[in-house]
Design an enzyme around this catalytic site. Structure first.
Site, PDB file in Angstrom:
ATOM      1  CE  LYS A 157       5.829 -17.156 -30.482  1.00 41.25           C
ATOM      2  NZ  LYS A 157       6.603 -16.101 -29.947  1.00 41.25           N
TER       3      LYS A 157
HETATM    4  N1  PMP Z   1       9.484 -11.126 -31.797  1.00 40.65           N
HETATM    5  C1  PMP Z   1       9.545 -11.829 -30.829  1.00 40.65           C
HETATM    6  C2  PMP Z   1      10.788 -12.152 -30.050  1.00 40.65           C
HETATM    7  C3  PMP Z   1       8.364 -12.369 -30.539  1.00 40.65           C
HETATM    8  O1  PMP Z   1       8.090 -13.421 -29.497  1.00 40.65           O
HETATM    9  C4  PMP Z   1       7.180 -12.236 -31.270  1.00 40.65           C
HETATM   10  C5  PMP Z   1       5.980 -12.489 -30.838  1.00 40.65           C
HETATM   11  N2  PMP Z   1       5.508 -13.749 -31.470  1.00 40.65           N
HETATM   12  C6  PMP Z   1       7.087 -11.166 -32.090  1.00 40.65           C
HETATM   13  C7  PMP Z   1       8.601 -10.814 -32.447  1.00 40.65           C
HETATM   14  C8  PMP Z   1       6.281 -10.705 -33.048  1.00 40.65           C
HETATM   15  O2  PMP Z   1       5.618 -11.821 -33.725  1.00 40.65           O
HETATM   16  P1  PMP Z   1       4.106 -12.087 -34.265  1.00 40.65           P
HETATM   17  O3  PMP Z   1       3.579 -10.687 -34.852  1.00 40.65           O
HETATM   18  O4  PMP Z   1       4.181 -12.973 -35.043  1.00 40.65           O
HETATM   19  O5  PMP Z   1       3.288 -12.169 -32.978  1.00 40.65           O
END
Ligand code: PMP
Length: 311
Positions: A157
């Site tokens: 991220k």
């Molecule tokens: N893909 C992206 C690009 C994201 O930013 C997120 C949000 N964190 C997700 C998928 C979903 O991930 P998570 O379920 O861990 O929040």
């Protein structure tokens, strides 16, 4: 959005107004930061705020740091502890969103990852819905492509990489859609702008594999486990073609912010009957109970904030 009262900053909790960086900060200039997005859910009966899967979130954050050669002072457990102190100090007794951010704090010129110092900051704010139309979202296929693992690692991220998300989201919203689906360079569905995606065909759940430039979502992981364990559904990770979405029975997106968002229309074509399907509805309801700590079997995913007062 109201500002938080406090932030975790340079090793302690300070008034939010004191959590400031200089304009030369490396992360601000070059996007060299990694972040997380964690939800806390208020359980009215127990008068408790449960942080959802913080171990998974902080493990992912530390893995993103590793990719970016960032050394952060803290372990998964100490980060959870700091989170609890921060939320208690903030006094939240409602649904919240927590943002941990590790950023390269040096005030220097020069694009690189090595020989830099990283700092951790965190803040939390009250939070409700992210996709306002989460029961019948209308999505489009973005003309932007998802960043490739060999460009900016999609499984980290990484702050700078979210400019890709910003282009995708804004163009979709300005064109009148709720969200967008993004394709990989070779034309397979990767994910939404900030959500993983699931398609249902012949009663089977399909989701793109982790090798299709997705963020390895914690909600995705949770939805897969619940679908298999609680509803006996077959869940398959495989590449998904764009036109499969036009003829699938159901489609939904998962994310910490988006939770489980039902998609009922894609580029003006109804998905299934054009309204939320039964599998999506069932998963959404169950997921809401799980995140609020109402399902004993998944209580290990719920980390209580107020159990022990520390501040
Ligand atoms: N893909 C992206 C690009 C994201 O930013 C997120 C949000 N964190 C997700 C998928 C979903 O991930 P998570 O379920 O861990 O929040």
């Amino acid at each position: 959005m109201a500002l938080p009262k406090y932030a975790y900053f340079q090793g302690s909790i300070v008034p939010y107004s004191e959590a400031k960086v200089g304009v030369m900060t490396h992360a601000l200039n070059y996007g060299t930061a990694v972040f997380g997005g964690v939800r806390g859910y208020w359980n009215e009966q127990e008068e408790e705020l449960f942080i959802f899967r913080p171990t998974d979130h902080f493990t992912r954050l530390l893995n993103s740091c590793k990719m970016m050669l960032m050394e952060v002072d803290g372990t998964v457990d100490s980060l959870i502890q700091s989170t609890i102190e921060l939320i208690q100090k903030e006094g939240h007794r409602q649904d919240v969103y927590l943002r941990p951010l590790v950023y390269n704090s040096d005030e220097i010129i020069g694009v690189k990852l090595h020989d830099l110092n990283a700092d951790l900051t965190m803040f939390s704010v009250p939070f409700d819905k992210y996709v306002s139309n989460d029961t019948s979202a209308h999505v489009t296929f973005s003309s932007w492509r998802r960043i490739d693992d060999n460009m900016i690692p999609a499984r980290g991220k990484i702050a700078g990489a979210y400019v890709n998300t910003a282009f995708i989201k804004t163009d979709a919203v300005r064109a009148g859609f709720d969200e967008a689906l993004v394709l990989t360079e070779d034309g397979h569905i990767s994910e939404g702008s900030a959500e993983n995606v699931f398609m249902i065909r012949d009663g089977v759940l399909y989701t793109p594999p982790v090798s299709d430039n997705i963020l390895e979502g914690i909600t995705r992981r949770s939805a897969m486990e619940i679908a298999r364990e609680e509803f006996g559904l077959e869940v398959v990770e495989r590449q998904i073609d764009r036109t499969e979405v036009y003829m699938c029975e159901e489609f939904f997106m998962t994310g910490t912010a988006a939770q489980i968002t039902a998609v009922t229309k894609v580029d003006h074509r109804p998905i299934g009957e054009g309204e939320m399907g039964p599998i999506t509805a069932k998963l959404r309801d169950y997921f809401q109970d799980v995140v609020r700590g109402k399902v004993e079997k998944y209580r290990q995913w719920n980390h209580p904030v107020w159990e022990k007062i520390v501040v």
